[in-house]
Design an enzyme around this catalytic site. Structure first.
Site, PDB file in Angstrom:
ATOM      1  N   GLU A 167       0.790   5.694   7.571  1.00  0.00           N
ATOM      2  CA  GLU A 167       2.204   5.991   7.268  1.00  0.00           C
ATOM      3  C   GLU A 167       2.672   7.189   8.084  1.00  0.00           C
ATOM      4  OE1 GLU A 167       3.458   3.597   5.831  1.00  0.00           O
ATOM      5  OE2 GLU A 167       1.656   2.741   4.949  1.00  0.00           O
TER       6      GLU A 167
ATOM      7  N   GLY B 283       0.814  -1.219   0.000  1.00  0.00           N
ATOM      8  CA  GLY B 283       0.000   0.000   0.000  1.00  0.00           C
ATOM      9  C   GLY B 283       0.843   1.262   0.000  1.00  0.00           C
ATOM     10  N   ALA B 284       1.787   1.319   0.931  1.00  0.00           N
ATOM     11  CA  ALA B 284       2.602   2.523   1.048  1.00  0.00           C
ATOM     12  C   ALA B 284       3.757   2.244   1.990  1.00  0.00           C
ATOM     13  CB  ALA B 284       1.778   3.687   1.575  1.00  0.00           C
TER      14      ALA B 284
END
Ligand code: ARG
Ligand code: ZN
Length: 884
Positions: A304, A267-268
């Site tokens: 994040e 995803g990140a």
């Protein structure tokens, strides 16, 4: 590709590093054919190392070494040796600099790990062990260095050059090239390093921290995506504020960058001050993005960002501690999303994921504790157990300590360990010491795999006015763990009486001081069998158990039907209300299965129909909750509850019950649809999302009436809606019905959105998840569609992943064609991108759950994969463990 003998790494073998790196200077010369990396490492012997004369061993993979010098002297060929992923220098001083020049080939790096190219830009993904594909290094999270990074590239092709920290130099060079220099003042492990170079546009904003620091926020995207950044930017600012308010954590640099890339394995990634995102987790606008997409962006941006403290300022000592940062950060982002939207809906969604994917993992061959003891390939351990079960473990600590106690613990944890690489044990100890509690037994949640089972029974003694809950816990064996010790399980309960929740006096316990009205209580289940006696209970109650899903367990209580109907209609705990609806839905599906077996038509019970009718009619309820309660248990969840799993029978029975409900409730569904179908400017807020969710749930049911009228409704919604949530829901409805308009709708959708890769992924996914026969043929055709690209993980997930993972009835076709198709794709992807290949495999690994014929066919495909030459360690680990 793996060596002949893939090695298993054990937590018990952990040793502190022999060397430390104080400073890392890197210089990247980015060119079209290759990249040259100059690294200067300032090394010294670790005074805490066991062996003070140990050789220096650096990690390196797929590197071509051009030169290596120690304290300025080029090393002779016999002074170092390379063995597998290690470069060893036998004799080094206690303090020295090592200068290496390596050449790497980002243009042909299809693993998307290390430095690679994605749509013309250079980017990196180093977690977990990707930095060793950039240069020789101590690629382990407990070695933390201050980084200085030079990036040199052609200025017209790569006008934007980014790395971690602050930009300290920008200059033009000859031949149209330029250089930027970055300095990150926070020492960090290599897995948090990042570099980006490309032709990127940006959206900018500012955030003022609580103590007055002005932070520049930038989101870098391709020019065409500038109109899709607003939601991510708002989410980022909300997350920054929330972390100050809830955890007292401020951002610590003057700049925070997010970059969107198309080709990304996950995803990140939380690289210090330079988060790199999969486009699917950052871009959003109403015309192209569904409500779920908007929520994913909000959640991942926050996740994040939160890593800046839970992961970066305090990082992991070794990869066995991965859940230290991931479980905690998932818990943090879940609480954030709950605060931004609807807490109950968020909880139900998270529990659904846990009870399907995570419970399945815990019951399968890859089961592992939240803190694993061993692994072959760490990339295989970015799992629902590490992330989601890890978050549940943190949530249980929160439940046990209360919000304030938990905050005391997190404050101590961040203060005590700032700048350190630590363990799950350090986290639990901070929680204990800040609160003066003992979590000794609770620690088993970190070391024991498997999903505990709670068998609960209740007995009312009218004469004594007592109600006794007897709780028995057990936990099935998992690979390498035959016997389990009892867990410490927080079991949140209430007792429902005729007029509401009863006051709880627990024999032998003081009243719970936290519970305002003393009608809800967290029972500490710690033994194999335990009885809890409630006194002064004036009537036979209905117990409301595991409120808010207070522990990641499978709970069984033998409810009567009328008790479930009571819970579904009246419980004040949203999770328990929803769960009661699921238990009733399950009973309908089970009785439809038996009806089918004896050749009868399935009939939906009147009282269940009536309960669903009152949900549809009650306008005071949260439409999102109504939608969730009307949805029957998913096929994936049913596969966890029924053994062995007969995929076709489950599918037919579930459809029969859905159809029965649709016919019985048609007019109520139509009225509900009409009520929810309001014209308004799109906003991704809880209220609108709830309404759209109920409207589209009603639409899906209405389609089962299979006539021109409902088809026209879907068609109207498809053609008129201006937002992707409604448009896609209509497309799904049309594609899954015997609707002649289907081909035209798919074509129109493609034509409208062919310029938007993320929308085309949804187009692939709708077709891959079509329940009708013939879907595999269509999926195979789509693999040669010009918009498909096997090198792009989002496309692979949308087409191959969706077919194999979200379309059980077609994937498990009785001729085994779905299994063979998946094995072919895994074999193809094994070379290109081992991480994606290995993840794709998951549905095949669960073979033990299915009917004997399916088991045989699935195992045969696993064996075919295992026989392939040059299996990556990723695929090898999953396949070999699945066949054990
Ligand atoms: N730390 C990242 C996150 O949770 C996940 C990156 C993992 N990447 C990988 N290739 N295994 O946000
Ligand atoms: Zn994370």
């Amino acid at each position: 590709m793996r060596d002949a003998q893939p090695t298993t790494i054990y937590l018990s073998d952990y040793r502190v590093p022999d060397f430390l790196i104080d400073k890392t200077e890197l210089s990247f010369e980015l060119e079209e054919a290759h990249t040259t990396v100059n690294s200067r490492l300032y090394l010294r012997r670790n005074p805490e190392a066991l062996d003070q004369s140990a050789p220096l061993e650096l990690h390196g993979a797929d590197l071509s070494l051009e030169s290596i010098a120690l304290d300025g002297r080029e090393l002779a060929a016999d002074e170092w040796v390379e063995e597998g992923e290690l470069l060893r220098i036998a004799s080094v001083p206690d303090n020295f600099t090592l200068h290496c020049v390596t050449r790497i080939y980002p243009q042909s790096n299809t693993s998307l790990e290390g430095l690679y190219k994605s749509s013309g830009m250079f980017c990196t993904q180093c977690e977990a062990e990707g930095f060793r594909k950039i240069t020789y290094y101590l690629d382990r999270p407990d070695v933390m260095a201050e980084f200085y990074v030079d990036i040199i590239a052609d200025k017209s092709l790569y006008p934007v050059l980014l790395s971690n920290g602050n930009c300290v130099l920008e200059e033009d060079l000859e031949f149209g090239r330029h250089r930027t220099r970055w300095h990150d003042p926070f020492p960090k492990p290599a897995y948090l390093f990042a570099l980006v170079a490309g032709r990127l546009s940006r959206v900018s904003d500012r955030f003022r921290t609580r103590s007055g620091r002005e932070v520049d926020l930038h989101i870098y995207v391709e020019d065409k995506d500038l109109d899709k950044c607003e939601h991510a930017m708002t989410s980022l600012k909300n997350a920054m504020r929330w972390d100050e308010d809830v955890y007292g954590r401020e951002y610590d640099l003057d700049i925070f960058n997010i970059v969107a890339v198309d080709d990304f394995n996950m995803g990140a990634m939380e690289n210090k001050s330079l988060n790199i995102f999969n486009t699917s987790c950052v871009l959003a606008k109403p015309e192209t993005t569904t409500d779920a997409g908007f929520q994913r962006v909000e959640g991942v941006v926050a996740h994040e960002y939160f890593h800046n403290w839970s992961g970066n300022r305090v990082t992991c000592r070794d990869w066995f501690q991965l859940s230290l940062k991931e479980g905690f950060t998932v818990f943090r982002d879940a609480e954030f999303s709950a605060d931004m939207g609807s807490p109950t809906v968020k909880r139900v969604e998270d529990v659904t994921l846990l009870r399907t994917a995570q419970f399945a993992e815990d019951a399968g061959p890859m089961a592992h504790p939240v803190r694993p003891d061993s692994f072959i390939e760490i990339s295989n351990f970015y799992t629902v157990t590490i992330y989601e079960k890890g978050a549940e473990v943190v949530r249980m600590i929160h439940t046990l300590l209360g919000a304030e106690g938990f905050r005391r613990g997190s404050d101590l944890y961040f203060e005590r360990h700032d700048g350190q690489a630590v363990t799950c044990e350090d986290f639990v100890r901070a929680m204990e010491e800040a609160n003066g509690v003992d979590l000794q037994q609770f620690r088993r949640w970190y070391s024991q795999a498997g999903t505990p089972r709670l068998a609960v029974s209740g007995e009312y003694d009218e004469a004594a006015q007592t109600y006794t809950l007897t709780v028995k816990q057990s936990c099935p064996a998992t690979p390498g763990q035959a016997e389990k010790l009892p867990f410490h399980i927080p079991l949140k309960v209430a007792l429902l009486g005729e007029a509401g929740q009863l006051r709880l006096n627990l024999q032998g316990h003081k009243a719970d001081p936290d519970a305002a009205d003393n009608t809800e209580r967290v029972l500490a289940v710690t033994e194999d069998t335990q009885a809890f006696v409630f006194t002064d209970i004036p009537e036979r109650p209905v117990p409301s158990l595991l409120r808010g899903f207070s522990a990641p367990v499978r709970l069984h209580f033998d409810y009567r039907r009328d008790e479930l109907l009571t819970l579904m209609a009246k419980d004040s705990d949203g999770f328990c209300r929803w769960d009661a609806s699921q238990q009733l839905g399950l009973a309908e599906i089970l009785s439809a299965i038996s009806a089918q077996e004896s050749g009868q038509a399935a009939v939906v019970a009147e009282d269940f129909v009536a309960a669903c009718r009152s949900l549809l009619l009650d306008e005071s309820l949260d439409p999102a909750m109504v939608a969730l309660m009307l949805q029957l248990p998913s096929e994936a969840y049913l596969a966890e509850l029924i053994s062995p799993v007969d995929v076709q029978a489950i599918y037919r029975a579930r459809e029969a019950v859905r159809k029965g409900l649709a016919h019985a409730l048609r007019s109520e569904l139509e009225a509900c649809y009409g009520r929810c179908d309001v014209e308004e400017e799109y906003a991704a807020n809880a209220e609108q999302i709830a309404r759209r969710s109920l409207k589209n749930t009603a639409l899906a049911y209405l389609m089962l009436c299979e006539d021109g009228e409902v088809y026209a409704l879907a068609r109207r919604q498809f053609e008129r809606s201006g937002n992707m949530t409604d448009r896609l829901a209509a497309l799904v409805a049309i594609v899954n019905a015997a609707e002649p308009y289907k081909g035209e709708a798919l074509q129109r959708f493609y034509q409208d959105w062919q310029h938007e890769p993320l929308v085309i992924n949804q187009w692939f996914q709708v077709q891959a998840t079509c329940r009708l026969p013939g879907t595999l043929g269509r999926v195979k055709e789509l693999m040669s569609h010009p918009a498909f690209d096997i090198g792009n993980p989002n496309k692979v997930r949308a087409l191959i992943g969706a077919f194999c993972g979200q379309n059980a009835v077609n994937f498990h076709a009785e001729d085994g064609s779905g299994y063979a198709y998946l094995a072919d794709q895994v074999i193809e992807l094994n070379r290109r991108n081992p991480q994606i290949a290995s993840r794709l495999l998951t549905p095949l690994t669960k073979w033990q759950k299915y009917l004997p014929a399916a088991q045989t066919a699935m195992k045969a495909e696993l064996r075919r994969i295992l026989a392939e030459p040059e299996l990556s360690s990723d695929v090898y680990e999953v396949v070999s463990k699945s066949l054990q």
